[in-house]
Design a protein around this motif. Structure first.
Motif, mmCIF file in Angstrom:
data_model
loop_
_atom_site.group_PDB
_atom_site.id
_atom_site.type_symbol
_atom_site.label_atom_id
_atom_site.label_comp_id
_atom_site.label_asym_id
_atom_site.label_seq_id
_atom_site.Cartn_x
_atom_site.Cartn_y
_atom_site.Cartn_z
ATOM 1 N N ASP A 1 0.819 -1.203 0.000
ATOM 2 C CA ASP A 1 0.000 0.000 0.000
ATOM 3 C C ASP A 1 0.858 1.259 0.000
ATOM 4 O O ASP A 1 0.472 2.285 -0.546
ATOM 5 N N ARG B 1 3.536 1.490 -3.399
ATOM 6 C CA ARG B 1 2.923 1.963 -4.633
ATOM 7 C C ARG B 1 3.298 3.427 -4.884
ATOM 8 O O ARG B 1 3.514 3.841 -6.003
ATOM 9 N N CYS B 2 3.360 4.183 -3.802
ATOM 10 C CA CYS B 2 3.755 5.572 -3.975
ATOM 11 C C CYS B 2 5.224 5.810 -3.657
ATOM 12 O O CYS B 2 5.797 6.780 -4.125
ATOM 13 N N MET C 1 11.129 2.977 -5.161
ATOM 14 C CA MET C 1 12.056 3.654 -6.049
ATOM 15 C C MET C 1 11.739 3.286 -7.492
ATOM 16 O O MET C 1 11.725 2.115 -7.854
ATOM 17 N N ILE C 2 11.436 4.261 -8.311
ATOM 18 C CA ILE C 2 11.273 4.027 -9.750
ATOM 19 C C ILE C 2 12.076 5.083 -10.463
ATOM 20 O O ILE C 2 12.007 6.259 -10.111
ATOM 21 N N VAL C 3 12.816 4.658 -11.477
ATOM 22 C CA VAL C 3 13.693 5.611 -12.168
ATOM 23 C C VAL C 3 12.941 6.853 -12.627
ATOM 24 O O VAL C 3 13.461 7.957 -12.570
ATOM 25 N N SER C 4 11.721 6.632 -13.148
ATOM 26 C CA SER C 4 11.036 7.761 -13.756
ATOM 27 C C SER C 4 10.416 8.699 -12.729
ATOM 28 O O SER C 4 9.804 9.683 -13.100
ATOM 29 N N ARG C 5 10.537 8.363 -11.426
ATOM 30 C CA ARG C 5 9.996 9.291 -10.426
ATOM 31 C C ARG C 5 10.936 10.483 -10.255
ATOM 32 O O ARG C 5 12.153 10.319 -10.296
ATOM 33 N N PRO C 6 10.347 11.652 -10.014
ATOM 34 C CA PRO C 6 11.194 12.831 -9.887
ATOM 35 C C PRO C 6 12.129 12.714 -8.687
ATOM 36 O O PRO C 6 11.817 12.071 -7.681
ATOM 37 N N TRP D 1 13.127 14.821 -6.444
ATOM 38 C CA TRP D 1 12.801 15.472 -5.177
ATOM 39 C C TRP D 1 11.917 14.600 -4.289
ATOM 40 O O TRP D 1 11.793 14.823 -3.096
ATOM 41 N N TYR D 2 11.319 13.609 -4.884
ATOM 42 C CA TYR D 2 10.279 12.871 -4.189
ATOM 43 C C TYR D 2 10.879 11.771 -3.301
ATOM 44 O O TYR D 2 11.737 11.001 -3.756
ATOM 45 N N ILE E 1 4.329 11.171 -9.866
ATOM 46 C CA ILE E 1 5.118 10.052 -9.377
ATOM 47 C C ILE E 1 4.604 8.726 -9.946
ATOM 48 O O ILE E 1 5.052 7.658 -9.556
ATOM 49 N N CYS F 1 1.806 7.071 -9.534
ATOM 50 C CA CYS F 1 1.190 6.122 -8.609
ATOM 51 C C CYS F 1 -0.108 5.552 -9.175
ATOM 52 O O CYS F 1 -0.561 4.504 -8.738
ATOM 53 N N ASN G 1 9.392 -0.917 -11.200
ATOM 54 C CA ASN G 1 10.710 -0.381 -11.517
ATOM 55 C C ASN G 1 11.458 -1.394 -12.360
ATOM 56 O O ASN G 1 12.376 -2.060 -11.906
ATOM 57 N N ALA H 1 14.084 9.902 -17.206
ATOM 58 C CA ALA H 1 12.804 9.203 -17.243
ATOM 59 C C ALA H 1 11.784 10.029 -16.487
ATOM 60 O O ALA H 1 12.120 10.750 -15.552
ATOM 61 N N PHE H 2 10.542 9.922 -16.930
ATOM 62 C CA PHE H 2 9.497 10.708 -16.278
ATOM 63 C C PHE H 2 8.128 10.145 -16.642
ATOM 64 O O PHE H 2 8.005 9.311 -17.538
ATOM 65 N N PHE H 3 7.123 10.591 -15.904
ATOM 66 C CA PHE H 3 5.746 10.182 -16.182
ATOM 67 C C PHE H 3 4.986 11.339 -16.821
ATOM 68 O O PHE H 3 5.224 12.501 -16.483
#
Lengths: 94, 265, 399
Positions: free
Chosen positions: A51, A54-55, A58-63, A65-66, B72, B74, B121, B131-133
């Protein structure tokens, strides 16, 4: 968010997520039925690691700063809520 | 050759019949055309109201701004939209695309189930340059190709600038779906009509946010009234360099993207 | 060299575009209206341009046009999500929509042009039939006369003039009917495969090609069925027209291809992928080769060598059948091809043609047989084998 505040002012106050504008329903799921009749319909209460990841995974495409964690290395053996308090501050329990 | 008077009358009858058939045909065609044009104009006036003077044709003039840097991925927006609007599975009023620009110059674009369950990921980080959304939704074009091609005027732009479908009038020809350059329209198998994002018209009319903007945890979606200078949206658009999708197509797209890069389709 | 290697790591299709919107039924619609327009234009060659050698096919061409026109809207209407609302296109036509005027163009063509022209042309025959038949048939023919039973030379003269006049209106109408279908596709800026000013003209030319081929084929087959001697001089003349139409058609289609390749817009990669993959055989094999170059070569060859009549007839039969296949493939390539790529221009979807279903092979075969059945009935009711009086009189030396 406003709809929930009426009855859950304590939950809405002073938490990392709510302060940053994360909506209650983003974590608790659609809760319209609950606002109409809280006895009958109970919203989802997140408890698993999935839960949160999901947010926060770590995902490469996430900015950049997050705030993200790698679920494989970030304390993989316990639930997130054991250490992180969602509805109280500080966000990391002592 | 002398003419038999009977012949002449017959000929006249025949000519009269021929002419009247033609006249009736033209008359009927003209009449039907005229009446329907009038009806159409009336229908459009009823739906659109009278447009106001000013920078935007109407006030309020709703739109949305998307801050790509904030998304992000989600997938809460996709989920909320699908629950809010009862979107049939496999179709999307809004969806999220993930772009990964690799070091070798190739671009990977993915959107598993429209991103409704978020993203894994699953890309090798070492090969990724950037990479970005990118969240996508209907652009609510002001000169929208879809309203232009609807043969019965079932899809139209409201006076607030929202492009919606009249599900009770749509005949289901799917021409609008073909005409949308953004892939924002889809076929709703439950209704048997075309369907699309309404900016949650039922919610914004009550002063609420569209479901997707409401649940976005990072505020990547900013909904608001462009015509109100004080609104956060107008401020955002004023203060940031924003871009619309496929501006070369002159669709008058309203949804504004901040941080849109050239790889985005 | 493109600095974005678009397909290097997989394709991307917008999630809403995984399925096609317009099935094979919508391939049929331009095919059918094309046959109508083409058959009518062949007929008008006789009427307006006085192409005497083709005269024996004049009435057959008109009836063919009518039979196919009756069937043309069927795939369209049955493909709607709400068939019961189809009438709305007549009562609230949205004037900026190309599709909105479909009903009007169709009705105009059916009522004001085709039915009227057929009526004027067959009126004398109808009157004669109403006198020789009995019972229900008599009543039927009596109704068809619309109460006008005058067959004096003056009246026939008027019929002739009216028919001529209608043909003159009919040519632009036929051009409108089909050029308009091309416009439905050609005017969509969202779809680079369709969006082209050439589209209506290409549609029109392929319509003429297919209509001429259809009438020729039906003429050959019906002559055979009626155990008559093939009218090869007539076929020679039709084949000549077919050849010219084919040359124009092929030239324009090639121009379109060359132009697109040379212009190489943003769509160039996806089109390359499409035409070298899914559409390779239907474009290169069926549309250009089998339906274009082969029949063109066959007719040209036949005309150059001028073999005996029977061989010529056989060549024409094969050529016209090939042309029909080729034009159907062309409609397929346009309608299905235009939906096989996503508007992202970064990925392809696929289309699976069902077999035993309405929106599949079975339905297509049914909808192609239906106009033939209707034509059979029309031919039974209004035999087109005797030439119309205007032709007979035109052939009489003037005194």
């Amino acid at each position: 968010m406003k709809a929930c505040m009426e009855c859950h002012p304590d939950k809405a106050e002073a938490t990392v997520h709510v302060k940053k504008g994360v909506h209650c329903e983003s974590c608790h799921g659609a809760a319209k039925a609950h606002t109409e009749d809280w006895e009958k319909a109970k919203p989802f209460v997140p408890s698993t690691r999935a839960d949160c990841t999901r947010c926060h995974a770590m995902i490469v495409s996430r900015p950049a700063w997050y705030p993200q964690i790698d679920p494989k290395t970030h304390n993989p053996d316990s639930k997130c809520v054991h250490c992180h308090s969602i509805h109280e501050l500080p966000a990391v329990k002592k | 050759m002398s003419e038999d008077p009977k012949d002449i009358t017959r000929r006249e009858t025949l000519q009269t019949v021929g002419r009247s058939v033609l006249l009736i045909a033209i008359g009927v065609a003209g009449g039907v055309g005229g009446i329907s044009t009038l009806q159409n104009v009336r229908r459009e006036m009823k739906l659109k109201g009278t447009k106001k003077e000013g920078r935007y044709p109407g006030s309020p003039w709703y739109s949305m701004a998307i801050d790509i840097e904030k998304c992000i991925g989600c997938g809460r927006c996709v989920q909320a939209c699908s629950e809010e609007n009862d979107v049939p599975p496999g179709h999307y009023r809004t969806w999220i695309e993930r772009y990964a620009i690799m070091k070798d110059g190739s671009v990977s674009i993915t959107s598993p189930n429209g991103g409704i369950n978020g993203f894994e990921n699953d890309i090798d980080e070492d090969k990724v340059e950037r990479a970005f959304f990118v969240p996508k939704l209907c652009n609510h074009c002001d000169d929208s190709p879809c309203t232009q091609v609807c043969p019965v005027g079932a899809t139209f732009e409201t006076k607030e600038g929202v492009v919606i479908v009249d599900y009770d009038w749509c005949i289901g020809c799917r021409y609008c779906i073909q005409s949308c350059p953004y892939g924002s329209r889809f076929w709703n198998p439950k209704r048997n009509t075309a369907d699309k994002c309404t900016l949650c018209y039922h919610r914004i009319k009550k002063g609420e946010q569209p479901a997707c903007a409401e649940v976005c945890p990072t505020g990547a979606r900013l909904f608001g009234d462009l015509s109100d200078d004080a609104s956060p949206l107008a401020k955002f658009v004023r203060e940031n360099a924003t871009m619309t999708m496929k501006p070369n197509l002159m669709t008058g797209a309203k949804v504004q993207y901040k941080g849109l890069s050239k790889e985005v389709v | 060299m493109h600095y974005l290697l678009p397909f290097a790591s997989g394709q991307y299709v917008f999630p809403n575009e995984k399925e096609l919107q317009w099935s094979v039924l919508i391939v049929l619609y331009p095919f059918l209206t094309g046959l109508v327009a083409g058959a009518f234009i062949l007929a008008s060659l006789v009427r307006v341009f006085d192409a005497k050698p083709v005269a024996p096919t004049y009435r057959l061409a008109l009836l063919t046009a009518l039979a196919f026109l009756i069937c043309a809207p069927i795939p369209l209407v049955t493909h709607l999500g709400h068939m019961e609302r189809s009438f709305q296109i007549m009562i609230t036509p949205h004037l900026t929509s190309a599709m909105a005027i479909f009903g009007f163009v169709y009705l105009w063509y059916l009522m004001a042009v085709l039915l009227l022209e057929i009526w004027f042309d067959f009126r004398a025959d109808i009157v004669a039939k109403s006198e020789t038949t009995k019972g229900l048939l008599k009543l039927f023919y009596n109704i068809l006369t619309l109460g006008v039973k005058d067959v004096s030379p003056k009246a026939l003269d008027f019929d002739d003039k009216a028919g001529r006049f209608l043909t003159i209106i009919g040519i632009p109408s036929a051009v409108l009917l089909h050029g308009y279908v091309g416009f439905i596709f050609g005017s969509l800026k969202s779809n680079p495969w369709w969006s082209s000013v050439l589209m209506p003209i290409i549609f029109l030319l392929s319509a003429i090609v297919s209509g001429i081929a259809l009438v020729m084929l039906i003429f050959i087959v019906t002559t055979k069925v009626r155990k008559q001697v093939q009218n090869v001089p007539c076929l020679d003349a039709i084949a000549r027209y077919l050849m010219f139409a084919l040359i124009f058609d092929l030239a324009l289609e090639s121009l379109d291809v060359v132009h697109r390749i040379y212009e190489a817009g943003e769509w160039v990669d996806i089109f390359g992928l499409l035409t070298s993959g899914y559409l390779f055989w239907t474009i290169l094999g069926l549309q250009f080769f089998l339906g274009g170059i082969v029949p063109l070569a066959m007719i040209a060859f036949t005309r150059a060598i001028w073999p005996p009549a029977s061989v010529r007839g056989a060549m024409y039969t094969a050529a016209s059948a090939f042309v029909l296949v080729g034009v159907f493939a062309m409609r397929w390539n346009v309608v299905i091809g235009g939906q096989l790529f996503s508007k992202s221009l970064k990925g392809l979807t696929t289309y699976r043609l069902g077999l035993v279903e309405y929106e599949g092979v079975l339905g297509v075969i049914g909808l192609l047989i239906l106009p033939i059945v209707i034509l059979y009935l029309l031919v039974k009711l209004l035999p087109p084998w005797v030439q119309g009086h205007h032709v007979e009189r035109a052939e009489k030396p003037s005194t």
